[in-house]
Design an enzyme around this catalytic site. Structure first.
Site, short mmCIF file in Angstrom:
data_model
loop_
_atom_site.label_atom_id
_atom_site.label_comp_id
_atom_site.label_asym_id
_atom_site.label_seq_id
_atom_site.Cartn_x
_atom_site.Cartn_y
_atom_site.Cartn_z
N SER A 125 37.03 28.19 35.72
CA SER A 125 37.16 29.51 36.35
C SER A 125 35.79 30.10 36.63
CB SER A 125 37.93 30.42 35.39
OG SER A 125 37.80 31.76 35.78
N TYR A 149 39.18 33.81 26.37
CA TYR A 149 39.71 32.96 27.45
C TYR A 149 38.56 32.27 28.20
CZ TYR A 149 41.25 31.68 32.12
OH TYR A 149 41.45 30.99 33.29
N LYS A 153 37.22 28.10 28.59
CA LYS A 153 36.90 27.37 29.83
C LYS A 153 35.51 26.73 29.71
CE LYS A 153 40.67 27.95 31.98
NZ LYS A 153 41.58 26.79 31.96
P1 NAD Z 1 50.30 29.24 34.80
O1 NAD Z 1 50.48 29.97 33.51
O2 NAD Z 1 51.18 29.58 35.93
O3 NAD Z 1 50.40 27.66 34.53
C1 NAD Z 1 49.98 27.07 33.34
C2 NAD Z 1 51.11 26.18 32.84
O4 NAD Z 1 50.70 25.58 31.60
C3 NAD Z 1 52.40 26.95 32.57
O5 NAD Z 1 53.47 26.33 33.26
C4 NAD Z 1 52.59 26.84 31.05
O6 NAD Z 1 53.96 26.75 30.69
C5 NAD Z 1 51.81 25.57 30.73
N1 NAD Z 1 51.30 25.51 29.36
C6 NAD Z 1 50.57 26.44 28.69
N2 NAD Z 1 50.28 25.99 27.47
C7 NAD Z 1 50.81 24.74 27.36
C8 NAD Z 1 50.85 23.76 26.32
N3 NAD Z 1 50.31 23.98 25.12
N4 NAD Z 1 51.48 22.59 26.57
C9 NAD Z 1 52.07 22.37 27.77
N5 NAD Z 1 52.08 23.24 28.77
C10 NAD Z 1 51.46 24.43 28.56
O7 NAD Z 1 48.76 29.42 35.19
P2 NAD Z 1 48.03 29.10 36.59
O8 NAD Z 1 47.67 30.40 37.21
O9 NAD Z 1 48.76 28.10 37.36
O10 NAD Z 1 46.68 28.49 36.03
C11 NAD Z 1 46.50 27.09 35.86
C12 NAD Z 1 45.15 26.83 35.24
O11 NAD Z 1 44.13 27.38 36.07
C13 NAD Z 1 44.96 27.46 33.86
O12 NAD Z 1 44.22 26.57 33.04
C14 NAD Z 1 44.16 28.70 34.16
O13 NAD Z 1 43.39 29.12 33.05
C15 NAD Z 1 43.29 28.23 35.31
N6 NAD Z 1 42.83 29.33 36.16
C16 NAD Z 1 43.74 30.19 36.71
C17 NAD Z 1 43.30 31.24 37.49
C18 NAD Z 1 44.28 32.22 38.08
O14 NAD Z 1 43.86 33.29 38.52
N7 NAD Z 1 45.56 31.93 38.15
C19 NAD Z 1 41.92 31.41 37.74
C20 NAD Z 1 41.02 30.51 37.20
C21 NAD Z 1 41.49 29.46 36.40
C1 UD1 Z 2 40.43 38.55 36.26
C2 UD1 Z 2 39.85 38.11 34.94
C3 UD1 Z 2 39.18 36.76 35.12
C4 UD1 Z 2 40.19 35.76 35.68
C5 UD1 Z 2 40.75 36.31 36.99
C6 UD1 Z 2 41.78 35.42 37.61
C7 UD1 Z 2 39.29 40.17 33.77
C8 UD1 Z 2 38.18 41.06 33.29
N1 UD1 Z 2 38.91 39.10 34.48
O1 UD1 Z 2 39.39 38.63 37.18
O2 UD1 Z 2 38.68 36.28 33.91
O3 UD1 Z 2 39.56 34.51 35.91
O4 UD1 Z 2 41.35 37.58 36.73
O5 UD1 Z 2 42.91 35.34 36.81
O6 UD1 Z 2 40.45 40.41 33.51
N2 UD1 Z 2 42.06 45.79 40.33
C9 UD1 Z 2 42.49 47.09 40.55
N3 UD1 Z 2 43.73 47.45 40.11
C10 UD1 Z 2 44.57 46.58 39.48
C11 UD1 Z 2 44.12 45.25 39.26
C12 UD1 Z 2 42.86 44.89 39.69
O7 UD1 Z 2 41.75 47.90 41.11
O8 UD1 Z 2 45.68 46.97 39.10
C13 UD1 Z 2 40.72 45.37 40.84
C14 UD1 Z 2 39.76 44.92 39.75
O9 UD1 Z 2 39.03 46.00 39.24
C15 UD1 Z 2 38.90 43.91 40.51
C16 UD1 Z 2 39.86 43.31 41.54
O10 UD1 Z 2 40.91 44.25 41.67
O11 UD1 Z 2 37.87 44.58 41.21
C17 UD1 Z 2 40.43 41.96 41.12
O12 UD1 Z 2 41.01 42.07 39.82
P1 UD1 Z 2 41.83 40.89 39.14
O13 UD1 Z 2 42.87 40.40 40.07
O14 UD1 Z 2 42.27 41.36 37.79
O15 UD1 Z 2 40.78 39.69 39.00
P2 UD1 Z 2 39.31 39.68 38.32
O16 UD1 Z 2 38.98 40.98 37.71
O17 UD1 Z 2 38.37 39.13 39.32
#
Ligand code: NAD
Ligand code: UD1
Length: 337
Positions: A125, A149, A153
């Site tokens: 991330s 978290y 990563k």
């Molecule tokens: P998500 O929660 O939708 O998917 C993760 C999946 O992993 C879920 O289906 C959950 O059931 C499964 N899981 C969790 N723990 C487990 C375990 N112990 N054993 C087996 N399965 C397990 O999340 P996502 O948004 O699809 O994210 C996927 C990956 O990307 C994650 O590692 C997350 O940290 C990373 N990531 C997500 C974002 C985002 O904004 N969504 C941003 C950066 C990184």
């Molecule tokens: C957050 C996480 C980051 C994670 C990412 C994707 C935090 C501090 N960071 O990032 O670690 O990788 O999500 O899952 O939680 N905002 C509003 N109102 C809202 C929600 C968000 O104004 O109700 C604004 C925030 O201040 C920010 C932007 O929208 O400026 C994006 O927010 P968000 O979607 O939560 O993502 P990040 O903060 O970038």
């Protein structure tokens, strides 16, 4: 046909990636404990891609279960999405986060090594950059985390880099996602947040469908053009396609690479809100609030490395992302069941 194990494959990003993998001609095996996703996602994947992936309901903490998956299937590479991802929650229950995301991931890496499977794409991330000194953010910028978290990563990145150093047969891509949003064009797959969403677009979607009253904009006094926070939002399908390129790259290149997956463009909170208003066809109420603790002013990716190494570049714009999110929201008022 190459066989890919997708951990967390019924989750948000994983499910979209499974669709792209199948469409690119890979055989997909999913393992997920369904902690944050539904078994019904398998049918949705089949509806879109024409094939239902083989599924193991297995937990990363179940070492024997993991060994069994590798014993029963000849796997060529792994894409590792499974993990917990809520920043705030990770501050409340850090041990649970370290156990799941670190101990669980180590079990996976050990099972892979035992089975001689040494190609891995890992979900990292942009959070590993902390508060960056400048934008756009390059992969060689300093890393720094501010919550458990993010630390899980960065620790996974370090563990995997060490594994690659110890054994030159390993090939690992550490993909640093910026802000994934949007949903599959079909309206069949998308993000289903648990409870009240913390992230911007899932929150706006609930304002748009009337579940929540108004958006709380966390601060309008940042040094950005309109004062609200700026992020690099990327369509989840673009992100999924980046994983296909990453797997292809892993097959040809041993070693460890860190790669940003973003669009290279930043949008402010108000710009995203206005794009969503266009998508749903009405004005959405908002109120300016104090800054959210821990938030940074702006963050977007330098995408040169992804383009150079993977030949990948995001295609969708912010309007596409909001339209697709809205379609999924309207079509699935109760999530994916
Ligand atoms: P998500 O929660 O939708 O998917 C993760 C999946 O992993 C879920 O289906 C959950 O059931 C499964 N899981 C969790 N723990 C487990 C375990 N112990 N054993 C087996 N399965 C397990 O999340 P996502 O948004 O699809 O994210 C996927 C990956 O990307 C994650 O590692 C997350 O940290 C990373 N990531 C997500 C974002 C985002 O904004 N969504 C941003 C950066 C990184
Ligand atoms: C957050 C996480 C980051 C994670 C990412 C994707 C935090 C501090 N960071 O990032 O670690 O990788 O999500 O899952 O939680 N905002 C509003 N109102 C809202 C929600 C968000 O104004 O109700 C604004 C925030 O201040 C920010 C932007 O929208 O400026 C994006 O927010 P968000 O979607 O939560 O993502 P990040 O903060 O970038």
């Amino acid at each position: 046909m190459k066989r890919i194990l997708v951990t967390g494959g019924t989750g948000y990003i994983g499910s979209h990636t499974c669709v792209e993998l199948i469409q690119a001609g890979y055989e997909v095996i999913i393992m997920d404990n369904l902690y944050n996703s539904s078994i019904a996602v398998l049918d949705r994947i089949e509806q879109i891609a024409g094939t239902k992936p083989k599924f193991y309901r297995t937990d990363l903490l179940d070492k024997e279960g993991l060994e069994r998956i590798f014993a029963e299937n000849e796997i060529d590479a792994v894409i590792h999405f499974a993990g917990y991802k809520a920043v705030g929650e990770s501050v409340q229950i850090p041990m649970t986060y370290y156990e799941n995301n670190i101990a669980g991931s180590l079990n996976l890496y050990r099972a892979m090594d035992n089975a001689g499977v040494k190609k891995l794409v890992f979900s990292s991330s942009a959070t590993v950059y902390g508060d960056p000194e400048s934008v756009p953010i390059r992969e060689d910028f300093k890393t720094h985390t501010t919550n458990p978290y993010g630390s899980t990563k960065l620790m996974n990145e370090m563990i995997l880099a060490d594994i690659c150093t110890s054994d030159p047969e390993w090939s690992v891509l550490l993909l640093r996602y910026f802000n994934p949003i949007g949903a599959h064009r079909s309206g069949l797959l998308g993000e289903v947040p648990n409870g009240i969403p913390n992230n911007l677009v899932p929150y706006i979607a609930r304002v748009a469908n009337g579940t929540l009253d108004y958006l709380r904009v966390w601060g309008n006094d940042y040094p950005t053009p309109d004062g609200t926070g700026v992020r690099d939002y990327i369509h989840v399908v673009d992100l999924a396609k980046g994983h296909i390129k990453a797997v292809e790259y892993a097959f040809g290149h041993p070693g460890c690479e860190r790669i940003n997956l973003g669009t290279g463009n930043g949008y402010s909170v108000l710009e995203v809100l206005h794009a969503y208003e266009k998508a749903c066809g009405r004005e959405l109420p908002y109120r300016i609030m104090d800054r959210r603790p821990g938030d940074i002013a702006e963050c977007w990716a330098d995408t040169e490395k992804a383009e150079r190494l993977l030949g990948w570049k995001a295609q969708y714009n912010i309007d596409d992302m909001c339209e697709d999110s809205w379609r999924f929201t309207v079509n699935n008022p109760d999530g994916i069941k």
